[in-house]
Design a protein around this motif. Structure first.
Motif, short mmCIF file in Angstrom:
data_model
loop_
_atom_site.label_atom_id
_atom_site.label_comp_id
_atom_site.label_asym_id
_atom_site.label_seq_id
_atom_site.Cartn_x
_atom_site.Cartn_y
_atom_site.Cartn_z
N LEU A 466 0.84 -1.20 0.00
CA LEU A 466 0.00 0.00 0.00
C LEU A 466 0.87 1.26 0.00
CD1 LEU A 466 -3.12 0.73 0.35
CD2 LEU A 466 -2.58 1.08 2.75
N ILE A 467 0.51 2.24 -0.82
CA ILE A 467 1.24 3.51 -0.86
C ILE A 467 0.76 4.37 0.31
CG2 ILE A 467 1.66 5.61 -2.20
CD1 ILE A 467 1.09 3.92 -4.71
N ARG A 468 1.69 4.96 1.07
CA ARG A 468 1.33 5.83 2.20
C ARG A 468 1.75 7.26 1.87
NH1 ARG A 468 -0.32 2.49 6.47
NH2 ARG A 468 -1.26 4.45 7.20
N PRO A 484 -14.22 1.54 7.72
CA PRO A 484 -15.19 2.42 7.05
C PRO A 484 -15.20 2.21 5.54
CG PRO A 484 -13.90 3.65 8.66
CD PRO A 484 -13.26 2.30 8.55
N LEU A 485 -16.38 2.36 4.95
CA LEU A 485 -16.51 2.17 3.50
C LEU A 485 -15.59 3.12 2.74
CD1 LEU A 485 -20.41 1.82 3.26
CD2 LEU A 485 -18.70 -0.01 3.08
N CYS A 490 -10.66 3.92 -0.67
CA CYS A 490 -9.32 4.47 -0.91
C CYS A 490 -8.31 3.36 -1.22
CB CYS A 490 -8.85 5.26 0.31
SG CYS A 490 -9.59 6.90 0.47
N VAL A 491 -8.43 2.26 -0.49
CA VAL A 491 -7.51 1.15 -0.71
C VAL A 491 -7.81 0.46 -2.04
CG1 VAL A 491 -6.82 -1.13 0.15
CG2 VAL A 491 -7.10 0.79 1.74
N ASP A 492 -9.10 0.23 -2.33
CA ASP A 492 -9.46 -0.51 -3.54
C ASP A 492 -9.18 0.29 -4.80
OD1 ASP A 492 -10.31 -2.57 -1.94
OD2 ASP A 492 -12.45 -2.03 -2.03
N HIS A 493 -9.47 1.59 -4.78
CA HIS A 493 -9.39 2.38 -6.01
C HIS A 493 -8.12 3.21 -6.13
CE1 HIS A 493 -13.49 1.24 -6.93
NE2 HIS A 493 -13.89 1.67 -5.74
N LEU A 494 -7.58 3.68 -5.00
CA LEU A 494 -6.38 4.52 -5.03
C LEU A 494 -5.14 3.76 -4.59
CD1 LEU A 494 -7.88 7.78 -3.45
CD2 LEU A 494 -7.68 7.18 -5.88
N HIS A 495 -5.35 2.62 -3.99
CA HIS A 495 -4.24 1.78 -3.52
C HIS A 495 -3.33 2.55 -2.58
CE1 HIS A 495 -2.42 -2.14 -3.96
NE2 HIS A 495 -1.20 -1.59 -3.99
N SER A 496 -3.99 3.45 -1.76
CA SER A 496 -3.16 4.26 -0.86
C SER A 496 -3.96 4.71 0.36
CB SER A 496 -2.62 5.50 -1.60
OG SER A 496 -3.68 6.39 -1.91
N LEU A 572 -15.57 10.92 4.43
CA LEU A 572 -16.94 10.52 4.75
C LEU A 572 -17.43 9.50 3.73
CD1 LEU A 572 -18.65 13.95 5.53
CD2 LEU A 572 -18.03 12.18 7.17
N SER A 573 -18.26 8.60 4.19
CA SER A 573 -18.92 7.64 3.30
C SER A 573 -20.34 8.13 3.04
CB SER A 573 -18.96 6.25 3.93
OG SER A 573 -17.68 5.82 4.31
N LYS A 574 -20.62 8.49 1.80
CA LYS A 574 -21.98 8.88 1.43
C LYS A 574 -22.68 7.65 0.90
CE LYS A 574 -24.71 12.19 -1.25
NZ LYS A 574 -25.44 12.68 -0.06
N VAL A 575 -23.56 7.08 1.72
CA VAL A 575 -24.18 5.80 1.40
C VAL A 575 -25.53 6.03 0.73
CG1 VAL A 575 -24.99 3.61 2.34
CG2 VAL A 575 -23.00 4.74 3.36
N GLU A 576 -25.67 5.48 -0.46
CA GLU A 576 -26.97 5.50 -1.13
C GLU A 576 -27.72 4.24 -0.72
OE1 GLU A 576 -28.98 5.38 -5.58
OE2 GLU A 576 -26.87 5.91 -5.35
#
Length: 623
Positions: A466-468, A484-485, A490-496, A572-576
């Motif tokens: 993981l990139i920090r 948190p979602l 951030c981890v899944d899409h930005l890998h950081s 923040l997680s904006k949950v639909e």
């Protein structure tokens, strides 16, 4: 403080003398009362003993001792019921909490009816000056109500300081007019004997019972004394009631009764007829000002109750503006303000007169005070550890009286009493639906987010690693130690992730306030090598969130990972949400839950996050 309380707490109950006696002897009532010596003494006696028993003994003497760290109101009772441990079975506790929610819903109905009947009854006093002014009553009433709600954003404290001296003049005036009336027929003081109330209630056929629907108007606003306790404290309210408000109101009722015995034609407006004609104009102006203040009492109570209900998950997180830097309880809730204004205007235009509105008024009051009695004596037995027989005896004494009031108001059901019941049922459905929906969504969200510890272990095995990035990232979580979602995204899409990461869990408790030293629990050792700190922050239902302040507190606590509060990003997680076919709630209630969520405040606002450093990441949950 007592003078300020006069302007907020006692406005409603302190203006009841304008319409209570008039409504009791109104010829248009479905069950009219004749103006005989027996009936006048009986009604005045019933009013005196109802006010003494319900307001002085029950609320001021007993119920206001059941504060929750200074906060009052039916939501404070609900929170205390929820805190009771093993003394009550889960199902019974659930039913008691539900009963309390229905009482809160009825209080909101009261908050709609009070401004309508109070202002309307005062403006109707212009007709005693000149009958030609009758056509102006509704337009003037509407204008006053619009102005009243328009100034609410200034805050309860500032409004109370302005209104307090006016109410001081008001109570002095109604006491003086009452004494003037008593001087016309001093024998009316005999009505203070309970024998007249007893004889009229039980020896005048059904008339005595039906009169209770009007008598209860004398105690309207009593719940506001309890609900607004967090604003001014019990001692100030008790002193104001016992030393000024109670004696002034009773003198006014006695004076009006004496006037009717001296001049039966005065039943059309006994309160205003106590004043010589030359003083009617200033009295009408003063009464109008006082009834505006009466409306302020329940409006302030509605704001407090809505804020507390949201913190306890019975309503969405609403936009709340704290109008005082010194007092916790003084809040302004814009959405509640404008909804109340619309409802009040609709009631004025639909009913057109205070006597017609009076038929609807008593139902909301009697329902709420009876529910308060039940919850209070449960607390007396379970939390205060008083004997069960004493709690049953106390509850039985008050419930006999209050259920009699409730039954009498049921006879007015077709004449308008259905209105507060309908409002109460609708709001009860909304509040319980939101509470249940939040439970379902929280459970599904917890399942989707998964354990934070398992998530961190997965991060350790990532390839490539993981990139920090530099800086501090704060990821908001809901009460559980989950991933948190927004953090997963951030981890899944930005890998950081940022170099210093805080997972901040906000926990709402059933107590009004949490001390600064007990607010934050920091776990900075378990995930130390991963640059992750888990923080749990506790808040009471009467407090507002301040996430940047929490981050500063964490940074100053000497955590292992250094935190630069000037370079912090908030996620923040904006949950639909989508209504699915899952169990737990019918589909129509799921749709109601989603609709109710539309009035929720922006999370960044309710958490006091800086917009320029807040990143919102969307996700979807089906429940």
């Amino acid at each position: 403080v007592v003078v300020a309380a006069l302007g907020v707490v006692f406005g409603d109950i302190g203006t009841s003398p304008i319409y209570t006696i008039q409504t009791a002897f109104d010829p248009g009532d479905p069950h009219p009362i004749q103006t005989s010596l027996q009936s006048v003494y009986g009604v005045v006696s019933l009013i005196f003993w109802a006010v003494t028993l319900i307001v002085t003994v029950k609320y001021v003497g007993l119920v206001m001792k059941a504060d929750n760290d200074g906060e009052g109101g039916i939501m404070a009772l609900i929170s205390q019921i929820r805190q009771i441990g093993e003394g009550i079975q889960g199902r019974i506790k659930f039913l008691l909490a539900g009963l309390g929610v229905f009482g809160a819903a009825l209080f909101f109905g009261d908050s709609m009816i009070t401004p309508a009947i109070s202002v309307l009854s005062a403006v109707e006093g212009t007709e005693t000056i000149s009958s030609s002014m009758g056509s102006l009553v509704i337009p003037i009433t509407v204008a006053i109500i619009v102005v009243l709600f328009a100034i609410q954003h200034r805050g309860t404290g500032s409004v109370g300081r302005v209104f307090g001296p006016i109410m001081l003049v008001w109570f002095a005036t109604i006491a003086a007019l009452g004494i003037r009336g008593i001087s016309m027929h001093p024998e009316v003081l005999k009505a203070l004997s309970p024998s007249y109330a007893f004889d009229f209630l039980f020896h005048s056929g059904s008339t005595g019972f039906f009169s209770l629907a009007s008598v209860v108007l004398a105690i309207t606003g009593v719940e506001a004394l309890y609900a607004d306790m967090g604003h001014f404290g019990r001692p100030a309210i008790a002193r104001g009631w016992l030393l000024l408000v109670f004696p002034a109101c009773i003198l006014s009722y006695l004076g009006q009764g004496a006037l009717i015995l001296d001049d039966p034609s005065a039943i059309t407006a006994p309160f205003f007829r106590l004043m010589p004609h030359a003083g009617l104009v200033p009295l009408v102006i003063l009464a109008t000002a006082a009834t505006v203040i009466a409306s302020q009492a329940v409006i302030a109570g509605a704001f407090s109750m809505a804020h507390q209900a949201a913190q306890l998950d019975y309503l969405p997180r609403l936009r709340v503006i704290h109008t005082s830097e010194r007092e916790y309880g003084q809040v302004y809730v814009p959405i509640i303000n404008w909804l109340l204004m619309g409802a009040v205007l609709a009631l004025v235009l639909a009913f057109q007169s205070s006597t017609k509105l009076a038929f609807a008024f008593g139902m909301a009051v009697t329902g709420t005070i009876a529910i308060t009695t039940i919850l209070f004596f449960v607390i007396v037995h379970q939390r205060w550890q008083r004997p069960l027989w004493l709690a049953i005896l106390g509850a039985g004494l008050f419930l006999v009286v209050e259920l009699a009031f409730f039954g009498a108001n049921l006879t007015k059901f077709l004449h308008g009493a259905w209105v507060p019941l309908l409002i109460g049922i609708i709001l009860f459905t909304v509040m319980t639906t939101w509470f249940r929906g939040r439970q379902l969504v929280a459970a599904e969200r917890q399942r989707v987010e998964g354990s934070l510890q398992a998530f961190v272990e997965d991060l350790r095995r990532m390839d490539p690693p993981l990139i920090r990035g530099p800086g501090t990232g704060v990821f908001m979580s809901r009460e559980q130690e989950t991933a948190p979602l927004s953090m997963r995204a951030c981890v899944d899409h930005l890998h950081s992730l940022q170099e210093h990461t805080i997972v901040l869990s906000l926990q709402s408790l059933s107590t009004p306030r949490i001390s600064a030293e007990d607010r934050v629990e920091i776990d900075d050792l378990r995930y130390k090598d991963d640059g992750i700190t888990f923080v749990r922050a506790k808040y009471g239902y009467a407090e507002h969130y301040d996430v940047p302040g929490l981050v500063r507190q964490v940074a100053g606590a000497g955590v292992e990972s250094p935190i630069d509060t000037r370079d912090t990003s908030f996620y923040l997680s904006k949950v639909e949400l989508k209504a699915g076919d899952g169990p737990g709630m019918r589909r129509w209630r799921k749709r109601l839950f989603l609709a109710t969520g539309l009035v929720a405040a922006e999370p960044a606002d309710s958490l006091h996050l800086p917009r320029e450093r807040t990143i919102t990441i969307g996700s979807e949950i089906e429940f």
